[in-house]
Design an enzyme around this catalytic site. Sequence first.
Site, mmCIF file in Angstrom:
data_model
loop_
_atom_site.group_PDB
_atom_site.id
_atom_site.type_symbol
_atom_site.label_atom_id
_atom_site.label_comp_id
_atom_site.label_asym_id
_atom_site.label_seq_id
_atom_site.Cartn_x
_atom_site.Cartn_y
_atom_site.Cartn_z
ATOM 1 C CG HIS A 182 -1.836 -1.095 1.269
ATOM 2 N ND1 HIS A 182 -1.307 -2.453 1.697
ATOM 3 C CD2 HIS A 182 -3.122 -1.369 1.124
ATOM 4 C CE1 HIS A 182 -2.125 -3.286 1.880
ATOM 5 N NE2 HIS A 182 -3.600 -2.515 1.324
ATOM 6 C CG HIS A 224 -3.209 0.230 4.932
ATOM 7 N ND1 HIS A 224 -4.292 0.694 6.021
ATOM 8 C CD2 HIS A 224 -3.084 1.402 4.263
ATOM 9 C CE1 HIS A 224 -4.671 2.010 5.765
ATOM 10 N NE2 HIS A 224 -3.993 2.310 4.740
ATOM 11 N N PRO A 229 -6.153 -4.746 11.014
ATOM 12 C CG PRO A 229 -6.624 -6.599 12.194
ATOM 13 C CD PRO A 229 -5.340 -5.863 11.778
ATOM 14 C CG LEU A 230 -8.276 -0.466 8.619
ATOM 15 C CD1 LEU A 230 -8.928 0.125 7.218
ATOM 16 C CD2 LEU A 230 -6.959 0.415 8.881
ATOM 17 C CG ASP A 277 -9.842 9.088 5.038
ATOM 18 O OD1 ASP A 277 -10.201 10.002 5.553
ATOM 19 O OD2 ASP A 277 -9.033 9.140 4.241
ATOM 20 C CG ASN A 304 -5.643 9.520 2.188
ATOM 21 O OD1 ASN A 304 -6.916 8.777 1.835
ATOM 22 N ND2 ASN A 304 -4.780 8.593 2.365
ATOM 23 C CB ILE A 347 -8.273 8.032 -1.477
ATOM 24 C CG1 ILE A 347 -8.481 9.512 -2.351
ATOM 25 C CG2 ILE A 347 -8.100 6.958 -2.426
ATOM 26 C CD1 ILE A 347 -9.385 9.408 -3.321
ATOM 27 C CG HIS A 370 -5.909 2.084 -0.316
ATOM 28 N ND1 HIS A 370 -5.855 2.667 0.850
ATOM 29 C CD2 HIS A 370 -6.131 0.547 0.142
ATOM 30 C CE1 HIS A 370 -6.070 2.038 1.885
ATOM 31 N NE2 HIS A 370 -6.082 0.690 1.377
ATOM 32 C CD GLU A 383 -20.493 -5.973 24.562
ATOM 33 O OE1 GLU A 383 -21.297 -6.222 25.217
ATOM 34 O OE2 GLU A 383 -20.362 -5.087 23.700
ATOM 35 C CG ASP A 438 -31.743 -13.032 29.803
ATOM 36 O OD1 ASP A 438 -32.729 -12.444 30.173
ATOM 37 O OD2 ASP A 438 -30.479 -12.963 30.873
ATOM 38 C CG HIS A 460 -29.030 -12.390 26.548
ATOM 39 N ND1 HIS A 460 -29.861 -11.918 25.542
ATOM 40 C CD2 HIS A 460 -28.375 -11.534 27.114
ATOM 41 C CE1 HIS A 460 -29.550 -10.582 25.304
ATOM 42 N NE2 HIS A 460 -28.802 -10.145 26.465
#
Length: 659
Positions: free
Chosen positions: A27, A66, A115-116, A155, A185, A187, A259, A407, A465, A469
């Site tokens: 990237h 990335h 993992p963003l 982003d 950026n 994008i 990208h 969580e 529940d 649950h």
Amino acid sequence: MNTIDKLSIDTIRILSAEAIQKANSGHPGMPIGAAPIAYAIWKNMNHNPKDPSWRGRDRFILSAGHASMLEYSLLHLYGYDVSMDDIKQFRQLGSKTPGHPEFGHTCGVEATTGPLGQGFAMAVGMAIAESHLAAKFNRAGFNVVDNYTYVLTGDGCMEEGVSGEAASLAGTLKLNKLIAVYDRNRITIEGSTDLAFSENVAARFGAYGWQVITVDDGNDLDSIENALHLAKRQDKPTLIIVDTKIAYGSPKEGMNSAHGSPLGEENIRLMKQKLGFDYDEPFTVPAQVYANFSRLAEKCAEPQSAHAQLMKAYKTAFPALYKEWEEYHAPVDVESLINDREFAEFDEKVATRAASGKILNLLARHIPNMFGGSADLAPSNVTEIKGEGYYSPDSPKNRNIHFGIREFAMAAICNGIMLYGGLHAYCATFLVFADYLKPALRLSALMKLPVIYVLTHDSIGVGEDGPTHQPIEQLASLRATPNTRVFRPADGKETSAAYMSALNADCPTVLALSRQGLPTLEATSFEAMRGGYVIKAADGAPDVILIASGSEVELALKAAPVLEEKGIRTQVVSMPCTELFDAQSDEYKESVLPKAVRARVSIEAASSFGWQKYTGLDGANVSLDTFGASAPAGKLFELFGFTVQNVVDTAIRTVDSLK
């Protein structure tokens, strides 16, 4: 921007692009566009390439993982253990420069990201840890804990919900040592962010309680540095939004194709030309650039010597505190805890969540750096450390954390707490909501972090529940996660064993705990730390083996004498942790599950998935492969076949099928 700063930044850009081009994978867009941001942050951080784990250092997390070549370029140029050959081996098998940053793999990388949004949340955890330890150990004139946490986001991180969860909590907690820089950026892979992301991020973070600073020109180094200085003058966290151009200076500037794909050799040549980078040979670092980074590295490392002198004086002035500081960073003496009878004494009948609460409070007495909380479920999870109060802006020394109903962020924040060092982090929610936090638990496993996950209400025993649950597939999903220990203890003693196993582990541990009361079984013991063990031997070679976990161990023990009355010799195995059992010697595993005994029945009030490795083709499962229902727990166990009679009938059918 002066000449040497520009040349240094352009070197980062070109080096990143060339490594990605050589790998034909990666990237390039963000490393090129965000190079001035990263240069400014690292230039103003306290860090030392010669001692990357110095405790007093500032932390940097690349949440937009990335853009890893941006970090690798900086690590190389600053003199960390990342050589030019490592740069050239970007994304290759066995290299120090994998596709996304990996903690423990590349020197200087503080967190595994990619993992963003999770890097952002881990940075919040680091800032919480810093403020908590500062409140505990700092004294007038002795700020032995005093560092900033920087996180570089993009982003994508801002779109992911976990960053919003974490940012909301960070604002509430007024984490003023946290500085997030947003490379805006506009994008993503599919095109302009306007396609799906038109919100006012500045207004959102302002509403969270953050200071927000905007820098309109991503190449204005002075403005970026001024923003970093302003960030240190507030009683709240700061978000610095910097408007940049993806792949700046290249023919692909501003294009989504920059990208996640190499620029191409011709485009790199044209970028060099536009930037005025007069070095045609790939992977060239001008001598004056190396010299500049060497000077910067020395300057950034200067605070370490002052901190060392401070710690020396602190040791003299506060010997007891200094001793405790060292203990905070040392392994736990688990053997002494196992020998403490309190950890094995429980009421005749107790829910394992309640047993866990007792153990947690006992541990908190012995281990003063236990630190954690629940996703707004502490009374149900039984995870409050009594008498310690809750962490807050006014009381950061307190040891319980209100994570709120978050969580995913909770688990990622605990990863950050563990990465910071000096603390044992735990978090809690219902087992069924493991689905909300699983991505962060996966990173716990990848980073080998011993976060303790207290996940209660572990079966249809939740009762009224209802199926929303009642966990069914969650245990199988968690057990399928590499480098993760999943304990489903049968009683308080096995719950103690689970905690003891977790304390010095090199992986996360999940405790799946019951809502309903369970008997304290005479046969259970700390042998549970082996993962599986015989709790009732057969009289002679067994005809059938019953293998159970959690609340169903009692059921197996009740079924065994009924089977023996019918002439079927029965061995009962408690299997609280399959991962630990699988790690035992072949001899031990044979003693528990003899290969000659093919008639085997697993008993667990959850999905049967995974139990076949113990029951084999000839065995059977008393399990639950459908969703539950809303009713009292006792009615549900009967409805779904978790009865002595059904276990006996299943065992008899299994034995008969092999005759």
